[in-house]
Write a protein that holds these residues in place. Structure first.
Motif, PDB file in Angstrom:
ATOM      1  N   GLU A 183       0.804  -1.222   0.000  1.00  0.00           N
ATOM      2  CA  GLU A 183       0.000   0.000   0.000  1.00  0.00           C
ATOM      3  C   GLU A 183       0.835   1.268   0.000  1.00  0.00           C
ATOM      4  OE1 GLU A 183      -3.082   0.167   2.924  1.00  0.00           O
ATOM      5  OE2 GLU A 183      -3.731  -1.874   2.489  1.00  0.00           O
ATOM      6  N   GLN A 184       2.026   1.204   0.623  1.00  0.00           N
ATOM      7  CA  GLN A 184       2.846   2.405   0.695  1.00  0.00           C
ATOM      8  C   GLN A 184       4.321   2.062   0.544  1.00  0.00           C
ATOM      9  OE1 GLN A 184       2.507   4.145   4.687  1.00  0.00           O
ATOM     10  NE2 GLN A 184       1.189   2.412   5.147  1.00  0.00           N
ATOM     11  N   PRO A 185       5.135   3.043   0.169  1.00  0.00           N
ATOM     12  CA  PRO A 185       6.574   2.796   0.042  1.00  0.00           C
ATOM     13  C   PRO A 185       7.200   2.416   1.382  1.00  0.00           C
ATOM     14  CG  PRO A 185       5.952   4.856  -1.033  1.00  0.00           C
ATOM     15  CD  PRO A 185       4.768   4.404  -0.233  1.00  0.00           C
ATOM     16  N   LEU A 186       8.305   1.709   1.289  1.00  0.00           N
ATOM     17  CA  LEU A 186       9.108   1.361   2.460  1.00  0.00           C
ATOM     18  C   LEU A 186      10.351   2.236   2.383  1.00  0.00           C
ATOM     19  CD1 LEU A 186       8.669  -2.468   1.999  1.00  0.00           C
ATOM     20  CD2 LEU A 186       7.510  -1.048   3.702  1.00  0.00           C
ATOM     21  N   HIS A 187      10.647   2.967   3.456  1.00  0.00           N
ATOM     22  CA  HIS A 187      11.682   3.991   3.391  1.00  0.00           C
ATOM     23  C   HIS A 187      13.068   3.546   3.840  1.00  0.00           C
ATOM     24  CE1 HIS A 187       8.726   6.913   2.188  1.00  0.00           C
ATOM     25  NE2 HIS A 187       7.953   6.497   3.165  1.00  0.00           N
ATOM     26  N   THR A 188      13.179   2.319   4.354  1.00  0.00           N
ATOM     27  CA  THR A 188      14.486   1.818   4.779  1.00  0.00           C
ATOM     28  C   THR A 188      14.579   0.316   4.522  1.00  0.00           C
ATOM     29  OG1 THR A 188      13.767   1.285   7.032  1.00  0.00           O
ATOM     30  CG2 THR A 188      14.657   3.526   6.649  1.00  0.00           C
ATOM     31  N   ARG A 189      15.812  -0.164   4.487  1.00  0.00           N
ATOM     32  CA  ARG A 189      16.041  -1.601   4.380  1.00  0.00           C
ATOM     33  C   ARG A 189      15.426  -2.327   5.572  1.00  0.00           C
ATOM     34  NH1 ARG A 189      22.172  -3.418   4.545  1.00  0.00           N
ATOM     35  NH2 ARG A 189      21.843  -2.873   6.714  1.00  0.00           N
ATOM     36  N   ALA A 190      15.544  -1.745   6.771  1.00  0.00           N
ATOM     37  CA  ALA A 190      14.989  -2.373   7.977  1.00  0.00           C
ATOM     38  C   ALA A 190      13.469  -2.531   7.874  1.00  0.00           C
ATOM     39  CB  ALA A 190      15.365  -1.559   9.209  1.00  0.00           C
ATOM     40  N   ALA A 191      12.784  -1.534   7.316  1.00  0.00           N
ATOM     41  CA  ALA A 191      11.327  -1.622   7.155  1.00  0.00           C
ATOM     42  C   ALA A 191      10.962  -2.756   6.208  1.00  0.00           C
ATOM     43  CB  ALA A 191      10.774  -0.299   6.650  1.00  0.00           C
ATOM     44  N   TYR A 192      11.706  -2.896   5.106  1.00  0.00           N
ATOM     45  CA  TYR A 192      11.444  -3.977   4.163  1.00  0.00           C
ATOM     46  C   TYR A 192      11.751  -5.322   4.801  1.00  0.00           C
ATOM     47  CZ  TYR A 192      11.853  -6.842  -0.101  1.00  0.00           C
ATOM     48  OH  TYR A 192      11.745  -7.817  -1.056  1.00  0.00           O
ATOM     49  N   ARG A 193      12.852  -5.410   5.526  1.00  0.00           N
ATOM     50  CA  ARG A 193      13.208  -6.683   6.157  1.00  0.00           C
ATOM     51  C   ARG A 193      12.145  -7.103   7.180  1.00  0.00           C
ATOM     52  NH1 ARG A 193      18.883  -9.388   7.371  1.00  0.00           N
ATOM     53  NH2 ARG A 193      18.056 -11.230   8.376  1.00  0.00           N
ATOM     54  N   GLU A 194      11.616  -6.166   7.922  1.00  0.00           N
ATOM     55  CA  GLU A 194      10.551  -6.487   8.879  1.00  0.00           C
ATOM     56  C   GLU A 194       9.324  -7.059   8.150  1.00  0.00           C
ATOM     57  OE1 GLU A 194       7.662  -4.088  11.968  1.00  0.00           O
ATOM     58  OE2 GLU A 194       9.682  -3.298  11.611  1.00  0.00           O
ATOM     59  N   LEU A 195       8.966  -6.433   7.028  1.00  0.00           N
ATOM     60  CA  LEU A 195       7.854  -6.928   6.219  1.00  0.00           C
ATOM     61  C   LEU A 195       8.165  -8.319   5.673  1.00  0.00           C
ATOM     62  CD1 LEU A 195       5.111  -6.341   4.844  1.00  0.00           C
ATOM     63  CD2 LEU A 195       6.425  -5.333   2.944  1.00  0.00           C
ATOM     64  N   TRP A 196       9.369  -8.498   5.135  1.00  0.00           N
ATOM     65  CA  TRP A 196       9.828  -9.779   4.582  1.00  0.00           C
ATOM     66  C   TRP A 196       9.730 -10.892   5.630  1.00  0.00           C
ATOM     67  CZ3 TRP A 196      12.055 -11.484  -0.106  1.00  0.00           C
ATOM     68  CH2 TRP A 196      12.810 -12.654  -0.051  1.00  0.00           C
ATOM     69  N   GLU A 197      10.231 -10.618   6.825  1.00  0.00           N
ATOM     70  CA  GLU A 197      10.212 -11.635   7.881  1.00  0.00           C
ATOM     71  C   GLU A 197       8.779 -11.977   8.286  1.00  0.00           C
ATOM     72  OE1 GLU A 197      12.960  -9.964  10.730  1.00  0.00           O
ATOM     73  OE2 GLU A 197      14.692 -10.696   9.573  1.00  0.00           O
ATOM     74  N   GLY A 198       7.884 -11.005   8.254  1.00  0.00           N
ATOM     75  CA  GLY A 198       6.465 -11.282   8.499  1.00  0.00           C
ATOM     76  C   GLY A 198       5.887 -12.176   7.418  1.00  0.00           C
ATOM     77  N   TRP A 199       6.239 -11.887   6.165  1.00  0.00           N
ATOM     78  CA  TRP A 199       5.792 -12.751   5.069  1.00  0.00           C
ATOM     79  C   TRP A 199       6.280 -14.175   5.289  1.00  0.00           C
ATOM     80  CZ3 TRP A 199       7.776  -9.245   0.518  1.00  0.00           C
ATOM     81  CH2 TRP A 199       6.903  -8.172   0.332  1.00  0.00           C
ATOM     82  N   GLN A 200       7.555 -14.320   5.654  1.00  0.00           N
ATOM     83  CA  GLN A 200       8.114 -15.655   5.859  1.00  0.00           C
ATOM     84  C   GLN A 200       7.393 -16.401   6.983  1.00  0.00           C
ATOM     85  OE1 GLN A 200      12.404 -14.839   6.101  1.00  0.00           O
ATOM     86  NE2 GLN A 200      12.584 -15.864   4.115  1.00  0.00           N
ATOM     87  N   ARG A 201       7.064 -15.710   8.052  1.00  0.00           N
ATOM     88  CA  ARG A 201       6.314 -16.344   9.145  1.00  0.00           C
ATOM     89  C   ARG A 201       4.957 -16.850   8.656  1.00  0.00           C
ATOM     90  NH1 ARG A 201       8.722 -12.158  11.992  1.00  0.00           N
ATOM     91  NH2 ARG A 201       6.871 -10.818  11.826  1.00  0.00           N
ATOM     92  N   ASP A 202       4.412 -16.169   7.638  1.00  0.00           N
ATOM     93  CA  ASP A 202       3.120 -16.559   7.066  1.00  0.00           C
ATOM     94  C   ASP A 202       3.259 -17.581   5.937  1.00  0.00           C
ATOM     95  OD1 ASP A 202       1.783 -14.885   8.811  1.00  0.00           O
ATOM     96  OD2 ASP A 202       1.649 -13.229   7.381  1.00  0.00           O
ATOM     97  N   GLY A 203       4.471 -18.115   5.718  1.00  0.00           N
ATOM     98  CA  GLY A 203       4.670 -19.163   4.718  1.00  0.00           C
ATOM     99  C   GLY A 203       5.223 -18.707   3.383  1.00  0.00           C
TER     100      GLY A 203
END
Length: 134
Positions: free
Chosen positions: A41-61
């Motif tokens: 829905e919105q841009p991610l402004h840092t690598r850390a923000a993207y990594r947090e999203l990525w790790e959430g995706w991974q937890r969801d399979g």
């Protein structure tokens, strides 16, 4: 400084993504990298923000099963380089395999201290549906 070095940095980034290698993938980005994905829905402004999203995706399979770079182009702009390509990706999301075709632009910046190229911006967009496969 050459197109070949940028192409190699892009190839390493894509290979790390294709291998679902989280550490190598995120190491290819600068800490201040920004990300614009058509799936978010919105841009991610840092690598850390993207990594947090990525790790959430991974937890969801979420898992990357394969990724192929097609039609790559590099444009050098001094210590910045623009890399764009078409991307064919196969993912597993919550147990379901999904294939996608997208167009991606990655901006690389040459690091002054090491001379290495790190990605500082990524923009991913959906491939127009009417285009034939390449």
């Amino acid at each position: 400084m050459s197109e070949q070095q940028v192409q190699e940095a892009a190839s390493k980034l894509v290979a790390a993504f294709a291998a679902n290698d989280t550490e190598a993938y995120f190491a290819a980005f600068s800490e201040d990298a920004s990300f614009v994905f058509h799936t978010c829905e919105q841009p991610l402004h840092t690598r850390a923000a993207y990594r947090e999203l990525w790790e959430g995706w991974q937890r969801d399979g979420f898992q990357v099963l394969a990724c192929q770079s097609l039609n790559p182009v590099v444009s050098l702009q001094g210590d910045v380089a623009i890399f764009y390509h078409d991307v064919a990706t196969r993912l597993r999301i919550q147990g379901e395999e999904i294939e996608s075709r997208e167009r991606e632009t990655i901006v690389f910046r040459r690091q002054q201290e090491s001379g290495h190229w790190l990605a500082c911006h990524e923009h991913l967009s959906a491939m127009p549906a009417h285009l034939p496969p390449t």
